[in-house]
Enzyme design. Structure first.
Site, PDB file in Angstrom:
ATOM      1  N   GLN A   9       0.797  -1.198  -0.150  1.00  0.00           N
ATOM      2  CA  GLN A   9      -0.018   0.106  -0.008  1.00  0.00           C
ATOM      3  C   GLN A   9       0.893   1.305  -0.077  1.00  0.00           C
ATOM      4  O   GLN A   9       1.880   1.282   0.872  1.00  0.00           O
ATOM      5  CB  GLN A   9      -0.906   0.058   1.052  1.00  0.00           C
ATOM      6  CG  GLN A   9      -2.002   1.017   1.304  1.00  0.00           C
ATOM      7  CD  GLN A   9      -2.795   0.933   2.465  1.00  0.00           C
ATOM      8  OE1 GLN A   9      -2.860   0.047   3.233  1.00  0.00           O
ATOM      9  NE2 GLN A   9      -3.537   1.910   2.623  1.00  0.00           N
ATOM     10  N   SER A  87       4.847  -5.639   2.709  1.00  0.00           N
ATOM     11  CA  SER A  87       3.334  -5.546   3.421  1.00  0.00           C
ATOM     12  C   SER A  87       2.291  -6.094   2.637  1.00  0.00           C
ATOM     13  O   SER A  87       2.394  -7.366   2.546  1.00  0.00           O
ATOM     14  CB  SER A  87       3.096  -4.021   3.413  1.00  0.00           C
ATOM     15  OG  SER A  87       1.967  -3.767   4.475  1.00  0.00           O
ATOM     16  N   LEU A  88       1.408  -5.392   2.116  1.00  0.00           N
ATOM     17  CA  LEU A  88       0.245  -5.906   1.413  1.00  0.00           C
ATOM     18  C   LEU A  88       0.579  -6.932   0.228  1.00  0.00           C
ATOM     19  O   LEU A  88       0.310  -7.503  -0.221  1.00  0.00           O
ATOM     20  CB  LEU A  88      -0.774  -4.837   0.827  1.00  0.00           C
ATOM     21  CG  LEU A  88      -1.916  -5.459   0.107  1.00  0.00           C
ATOM     22  CD1 LEU A  88      -2.785  -5.995   0.833  1.00  0.00           C
ATOM     23  CD2 LEU A  88      -2.564  -4.347  -1.080  1.00  0.00           C
ATOM     24  N   ARG A 112      -8.474  -7.888   6.029  1.00  0.00           N
ATOM     25  CA  ARG A 112      -7.465  -7.167   6.763  1.00  0.00           C
ATOM     26  C   ARG A 112      -7.268  -5.529   6.413  1.00  0.00           C
ATOM     27  O   ARG A 112      -7.115  -4.755   7.504  1.00  0.00           O
ATOM     28  CB  ARG A 112      -6.093  -7.522   5.742  1.00  0.00           C
ATOM     29  CG  ARG A 112      -4.680  -6.904   6.142  1.00  0.00           C
ATOM     30  CD  ARG A 112      -3.723  -7.469   5.288  1.00  0.00           C
ATOM     31  NE  ARG A 112      -2.283  -7.207   5.704  1.00  0.00           N
ATOM     32  CZ  ARG A 112      -1.528  -6.008   5.317  1.00  0.00           C
ATOM     33  NH1 ARG A 112      -2.371  -5.299   4.436  1.00  0.00           N
ATOM     34  NH2 ARG A 112      -0.397  -5.836   5.766  1.00  0.00           N
ATOM     35  N   HIS A 195       1.621  -1.509  10.985  1.00  0.00           N
ATOM     36  CA  HIS A 195       2.638  -2.389  11.345  1.00  0.00           C
ATOM     37  C   HIS A 195       3.403  -1.974  12.778  1.00  0.00           C
ATOM     38  O   HIS A 195       4.665  -1.666  12.875  1.00  0.00           O
ATOM     39  CB  HIS A 195       3.987  -2.268  10.403  1.00  0.00           C
ATOM     40  CG  HIS A 195       3.614  -3.005   9.072  1.00  0.00           C
ATOM     41  ND1 HIS A 195       3.309  -4.347   8.838  1.00  0.00           N
ATOM     42  CD2 HIS A 195       2.918  -2.331   7.987  1.00  0.00           C
ATOM     43  CE1 HIS A 195       2.495  -4.584   7.627  1.00  0.00           C
ATOM     44  NE2 HIS A 195       2.650  -3.632   7.102  1.00  0.00           N
ATOM     45  N   GLN A 242       2.242 -10.152  10.827  1.00  0.00           N
ATOM     46  CA  GLN A 242       2.596  -8.968   9.666  1.00  0.00           C
ATOM     47  C   GLN A 242       1.966  -7.671   9.954  1.00  0.00           C
ATOM     48  O   GLN A 242       2.270  -6.608   9.800  1.00  0.00           O
ATOM     49  CB  GLN A 242       2.346  -9.427   8.437  1.00  0.00           C
ATOM     50  CG  GLN A 242       2.924  -8.416   7.478  1.00  0.00           C
ATOM     51  CD  GLN A 242       2.100  -8.440   6.366  1.00  0.00           C
ATOM     52  OE1 GLN A 242       1.096  -8.193   6.365  1.00  0.00           O
ATOM     53  NE2 GLN A 242       2.660  -8.737   4.996  1.00  0.00           N
TER      54      GLN A 242
END
Length: 771
Positions: A9, A87-88, A112, A195, A242
């Protein structure tokens, strides 16, 4: 080796996916139906505010990247030997590796995005021109204790997450104190501090959501953000972690290089990850006064820095600092599938509850269900729940308690462990090897393709005497193995492996602790047993690992056992005072107020006649004194008839709460159902009958505590060691002073991160002294 990498993202932009959205209309319609909005319309037309909204950005970006995976395959592009995503982007990597199908991926990222959008208010900012260690020092210097390092993108770029006013403070401090260096602090257009610690609730809810999702181990290695190492079967646990842990992208790039990747292919909008890759490859001179090297490479000086990568974060020490993940044995963490070399040990009567064990598992940790004192039906109910809800990682363990007077119970519990294929067993109270224990260890044993022995399950043995430790650190005696084969309890193949490997490859040295204890001193006991690591090794099998338990209630204590050489640490008493513990709120209130001086030794109900002792709470209960009185009466008298009327009356009013005759009648009825042989012996032995009546008090005192019976408080039996008081002192004045906020995984995090700081300080002191 070829690699595909996927941005996260922050990489989304209007017009993304134009080349693939029209190419796969059926997939796009499938995604639209699952999401409730038009993916193509959002990606190609916006509006921009929706593209910045986490709830829409995450599923839109995943769809585009997943379709690019399909396109790359259809075009015959070189298949990757390894995958990674920022990440994503990790979801696209897992989709490409076959961990889940397209529809499942859409559902995952939709949930999510929803959960992360509900996070606490906050923001993120990229620091360009400083490495992780220097950034961590800057946070300390400007008092930004609420800010976490969220992404470790490269040696010259990290991303911070936290409250906006603290991020502004950091930016102002860096502008003023940059020391002439070109340091920039750039706010990122995100709606929450991803995060980071502020995503803990989202991560926990996502872990529960994942329990009902089928996730497969990747067919192609995928490097995980949370560990910078390949995923194993624990996909669900790592995806939950994560959300609230840092994106370790610099280490991920190092892992790709170590695997022979020369130039990865970036699938997704933009080339930000490619820029990070190429910048990482360039050599850079360290800035004046900067550390010359770290785990993630040299700290750059004036080399051009790439643009900030997609958002991500969590609290991380500087790259040279000792981390909680570094403590103990890396092999232990690998074999048990854990992020810390840390376990929550069992506590009897289900105090180490199903919920406690599941919560530890969702956090990438391991707990042992406390089966001691429970009947087969209760144990089976717990095992069924653990097996159903632990997910594909099956990260849970169960206690197998030695019952010298009742081998049938030991065998029955082992049958349940085998039936539910419990992967990890904690063996406690054993002074000798038993058939049930060896069945638990070796049933299902086999050899792998290389011919190496693979026992049926891992057995971690709690020991407090070197001679007992030696039994577990060596293969089982041949006569005992032969008898198991003759009885049909083990096959010849299983017996062959039992003769070749230790009964247990993990020993836990139990020093002075709550419950049953030999009151050993860790500084003397641990080194003596730890020497078995080498003495028992014959070169054919690895040496046993040795961990520590007992008295571990502070970071200082945890650090001390690791510095002694422990491969892992096991906590007990401190977990009894958590919301997940299976005991009453009344007991938790008492424990939360305990000091290190508030414990005592008392006779053990299950080994009453032998004079064994347990360590229990003293403050707020009269149990230790009353239990000791019962044992003294047993030692001095041969039957209940020898007790004078005054003594009987005081026992009935203070201990039993009913006439002695009623206690015996209840005991008699119980034995008639469960152990007629013991009943017959008691009918013939007045002294045994007295012992059974006295033991009834220990059962009652435990039940009163578990229920939190307000009228029976003075008789509560609460197993507890001084570690509880030490932990209370450690968290005094913090939110964890309230036991309702002491979630079992939070206790683990606090103890292990604190221990890492202490170990790091010690090692730096030693290094300075050597210089």
């Amino acid at each position: 080796m070829h690699a595909w990498i996927f941005p996260g993202q922050g990489a989304q932009r209007r017009g993304m996916g134009r080349e693939v959205l029209d190419r796969y209309p059926e997939r796009v319609r499938e995604a639209d139906g699952l999401l409730g909005f038009s993916v193509a319309e959002l990606c190609l037309e916006g509006p921009e505010e929706r593209l910045r909204d986490t709830r829409y950005a995450q599923p839109a970006l995943f769809v585009v990247e997943a379709l690019q995976v399909l396109a790359a395959r259809d075009e015959g592009r070189e298949a990757p030997g390894v995958l990674a995503g920022h990440s994503l982007g990790e979801y696209a990597a897992l989709f490409a590796a076959g961990s889940f199908d397209f529809a499942t991926g859409v559902r995952l990222v939709r949930r999510r995005g929803e959960l992360m959008a509900r996070g606490v208010p906050g923001g993120m900012a990229a620091v360009v021109g400083l490495g992780p260690e220097e950034t961590a020092a800057a946070l300390r210097a400007c008092g930004a204790g609420g800010v976490d390092i969220a992404n470790l993108n490269s040696p010259e770029q990290v991303v911070l997450a936290g409250p906006p006013h603290e991020l502004d403070r950091v930016a102002a401090w860096l502008r003023q104190e940059g020391g002439g260096r070109r340091v920039r602090c750039l706010p990122l257009q995100v709606s929450a501090p991803f995060h980071s610690r502020y995503m803990r609730d989202a991560a926990e809810e996502f872990a529960v959501f994942l329990e009902d999702v089928t996730l497969r181990e990747p067919r192609v290695p995928v490097i995980a953000n949370a560990t910078a190492r390949p995923y194993g079967p624990d996909v669900a646990a790592l995806l939950a972690r994560q959300i609230r842990e840092p994106v370790r992208w610099a280490e991920t790039m190092d892992e790709l290089r170590a695997r022979g990747v020369e130039e990865p292919a970036e699938l997704g909008p933009g080339t930000v990850l490619t820029g990070l890759w190429r910048a990482r490859r360039r050599p850079a001179a360290p800035a004046p006064g900067a550390a010359s090297a770290s785990r993630t490479g040299p700290v750059p000086g004036t080399a051009p820095a790439p643009a900030p990568a997609a958002a991500g974060g969590g609290t991380v020490e500087g790259p040279e600092a000792v981390r909680a993940e570094d403590l103990g044995s890396a092999g232990f963490r690998r074999d048990y599938g854990l992020r810390y070399a840390y376990l929550a040990g069992s506590m009897y009567q289900g105090i180490s509850s199903v919920e406690l064990v599941l919560r530890m598992g969702r956090a990438g940790l391991l707990g042992f269900f406390g089966s001691g004192g429970l009947g087969p039906d209760r144990i089976e109910e717990a095992l069924r729940t653990l097996a159903d809800r632990s997910g594909p990682g099956r990260r849970f363990g169960v206690n197998l308690l030695h019952t010298p007077g009742d081998p049938r119970r030991e065998a029955a519990v082992t049958d349940l462990l085998l039936r539910y294929d419990v992967p990890f067993v904690e063996a406690a109270g054993f002074t000798q090897l038993t058939p049930a224990l060896l069945r638990a260890r070796f049933r299902g044993a086999r050899r792998d393709r290389q011919g190496r022995p693979v026992p049926g399950r891992r057995v971690l043995a709690k020991v407090s005497r070197p001679e007992v430790a030696a039994l577990f650190a060596a293969p089982a005696p041949a006569p005992l193995i032969g008898k198991l084969v003759a009885d049909g309890a083990l096959t010849e193949q299983e017996a062959d492996i039992a003769r070749a490997v230790p009964v247990s490859t993990e020993l836990c040295v139990e020093s002075d602790s709550g419950g049953h204890t030999d009151a050993g001193t860790a500084l003397a006991l641990f080194p003596a047993i730890a020497r078995l690591r080498r003495a028992a090794a014959d070169g054919a099998t690895p040496p046993v690992r040795v961990g520590a338990a007992g008295g571990l209630g502070t970071p200082e204590a945890i650090a001390a056992v690791f510095l002694l050489g422990a491969d892992f640490a096991v906590t007990g008493s401190v977990n009894q005072c958590t919301p997940q513990a299976g005991t009453s709120d009344a007991v938790k209130e008492m424990l939360a107020g305990a000091g290190v001086q508030d414990t005592a030794y008392a006779p053990a109900g299950d080994m009453f006649e032998l004079g064994a002792r347990v360590q229990v709470m003293r403050r707020g209960t009269l149990f230790p004194g009353r239990a000791a009185r019962l044992y003294e009466l047993y030692r001095r008298h041969g039957s209940l008839d020898e007790l004078d009327a005054g003594t009987l009356a005081s026992l009935e009013s203070q201990c039993f709460g009913r006439p002695v005759a009623e206690v015996w009648q209840e005991t008699r009825e119980y034995l008639a159902r469960t152990d007629p042989g013991e009943l017959a012996r008691a009918e013939a032995s007045p002294r045994l009958r007295m012992a059974l009546v006295f033991r009834w008090y220990f059962v009652r005192s435990t039940r009163l505590a578990l229920r939190g019976d307000p009228g029976g408080r003075v008789n509560y039996q609460i197993h507890c060691g001084p570690a509880m008081g030490a932990f209370n002192a450690f968290v005094a004045g913090t939110p964890l002073q309230d036991w309702r906020r002491r979630h079992v995984d939070e206790v683990a995090d606090r103890l292990m991160t604190g221990a890492a700081e202490i170990a790091d300080g010690y090692l730096r002191t030693v290094k300075r002294a050597q210089e």
